[in-house]
Write an enzyme that holds these catalytic residues in place. Structure first.
Site, PDB file in Angstrom:
ATOM      1  CE  LYS A 121      -4.825  -6.954   0.536  1.00  0.00           C
ATOM      2  NZ  LYS A 121      -5.058  -8.218   1.126  1.00  0.00           N
ATOM      3  CB  SER A 179      -5.512  -3.598  -2.573  1.00  0.00           C
ATOM      4  OG  SER A 179      -6.839  -3.153  -2.407  1.00  0.00           O
TER       5      SER A 179
END
Ligand code: ARG
Length: 460
Positions: A277, A271
């Site tokens: 992420k 991300s």
């Protein structure tokens, strides 16, 4: 001078298709070569002129393959562009090529030849994906996972059993593409604009040269028909529905709540804001691209639905949608094969998930059935035991024999081995069931079948 009430408007930019139908250029030339040979053979054009045409067409083919062909702004479509260039090169003789044909049968010919090749390629890519599935299953044949219905824990299954379900969907998809090929592989040339031609042509000769298995039978139908495009688009839509379901499962399974699998970093992205992420973007895009594939089908069904026979220019709209489906299917299949091979399974996590949620309740009921209890009654009894266990935060296998006997005197010690998750899997030996021997059989059978299948790719 025309007395115009409107500003002169050049519609060529609106009607042209050459920016996209140039993809058909090589097919157009191959078709023209066969047509020219047929015209010579039937003595419709002189041999000397025919030879000039063939030489010119071959040179144009080279120009196209080498990217040297110059498309002009006045070229309405690929057929006109090639004819214009042919006349440039060989003069008037070039104008004889279009005898006894029309762009209406010519475009159908180009599209059919293009599609034949692409069906072969798509089918080959499906086979590669089936191959990856088999390999992953063979590496993980005995891994147990919860099987779901309604996304609720249902019964334990082997991961390989679950994944082989996709193999069989893909098998049907390939069959559908092969079936679609049968109807695409019919020669339309000779239908002319719509009514056939007054020249004595030999359509069988053209069909043989181009590898078509038959010749279309009604010239009006021939130039009006885009079923072969729609069949491909709908077969592609079904395939994408399958791939989207697979992608969806990969997304769910790789979420922290499930943690059944890990996708390799190659197929994930981070991300831009959240450093922790690892997003399953590739699988999400596979799922997302299903939208355009369905849209393409819907689009052409709609284009065709109100057209009076025979050819209408609306039909030019089929190309971009068809090309987009072909490209998207190939891209998706290409990326999914290595993605599947990259999957790492969290076996422990899958097994422990299979032990939660009373997946062995059916086996518990079956146990009582084997002791003579009617299934419906056994179901009710076990439902009571499950509720009892839930209230105490226990699994079925954690109940004592005396607790069980309070529900029915039929319970004895052997109950515990029957409801062991592994034995729940092993006992399902019905054909097509989840027992390891059954699943191994499926894998082995299918593996040898796809190995023996010859490639259907036939390049024009
Ligand atoms: N570009 C046209 C198409 O894609 C080819 C046939 C055109 N025929 C015609 N009579 N304008 O459908």
């Amino acid at each position: 001078m025309k007395n115009r009430k409107w500003k002169k408007f050049d519609t060529s930019g609106f009607t042209t298709s050459v920016s996209f139908d140039r993809r058909l250029a090589v097919y157009d030339i191959t078709g023209s070569i066969a047509h020219c040979k047929m015209l010579v053979k039937c003595k419709i054009i002189p041999k000397s002129e025919g030879e000039k045409i063939l030489k010119g067409l071959r040179e144009i083919k080279e120009e196209i393959i080498k990217g040297k062909f110059k498309f002009l702004s006045q070229d309405e479509d690929i057929h006109m562009a090639i004819e214009r260039r042919l006349i440039d090169k060989i003069g008037e003789a070039g104008g004889r090529l279009h005898t006894a044909r029309s762009r209406n049968d010519q475009i159908s010919l180009d599209m059919r030849m293009y599609l034949r090749d692409e069906i072969g390629r798509v089918s080959e890519l499906i086979k590669n994906l089936q191959d990856s599935i088999v390999k992953l299953c063979e590496r993980n044949t005995e891994v147990i996972m919860p099987g779901f219905t309604h996304l609720q824990h249902a019964q334990p299954v082997l991961f390989s059993h679950h994944l082989m379900a996709y193999f069989f969907m893909l098998k049907r998809d390939r069959e559908r593409f092969e079936d679609c090929l049968k109807r695409a592989n019919v020669l339309p040339l000779g239908a002319g604009a719509l009514a056939g031609t007054s020249f004595s042509i030999d359509r069988e000769f053209t069909a043989r040269q181009l590898g078509f298995s038959s010749v279309s039978e009604n010239s009006v139908d021939t130039v009006s028909d885009r079923d072969f495009v729609i069949e491909f688009l709908s077969t592609g839509a079904i395939l994408m529905m399958h791939l989207s379901r697979l992608a969806e499962e990969l997304v769910i399974w790789s979420s922290p709540e499930f943690s059944f699998i890990q996708m390799d970093e190659d197929f994930c992205t981070g991300s831009s804001i959240m450093p922790q992420k690892k997003n399953p973007d590739v699988a999400e895009l596979v799922r997302g691209k299903t939208g355009r594939i369905y849209g393409n089908l819907q689009s052409i069904l709609t284009v065709m639905k109100g057209l009076p026979l025979s050819y209408n220019r609306d039909m030019q709209e089929d190309k971009e949608r068809l090309f987009d489906t072909v490209d998207t299917l190939k891209n998706v299949l290409e990326v999914l094969s290595p993605l599947i091979l990259s999957l790492k399974l969290n076996r422990e996590r899958m097994l422990s998930a299979a032990k939660q949620g009373y997946l062995n309740a059916t086996d518990a009921a079956d146990y009582l059935v084997r002791k003579g209890v009617p299934f419906r009654k056994a179901h009710k009894l076990i439902r009571g035991i499950v509720l009892y266990s839930m209230n105490r935060g226990k699994r079925l296998e954690e109940l004592s024999l005396s607790e069980l006997r309070a529900f029915s005197p039929l319970f004895s010690k052997d109950f515990f081995s029957v409801i062991d998750i592994k034995s729940c899997v092993e006992l399902r030996q019905s054909p097509g069931g989840t027992a390891p021997e059954e699943v191994k059989k499926q894998i082995k059978n299918q593996k040898s079948k796809i190995k023996n299948q010859k490639s259907k790719i036939k390049e024009t």
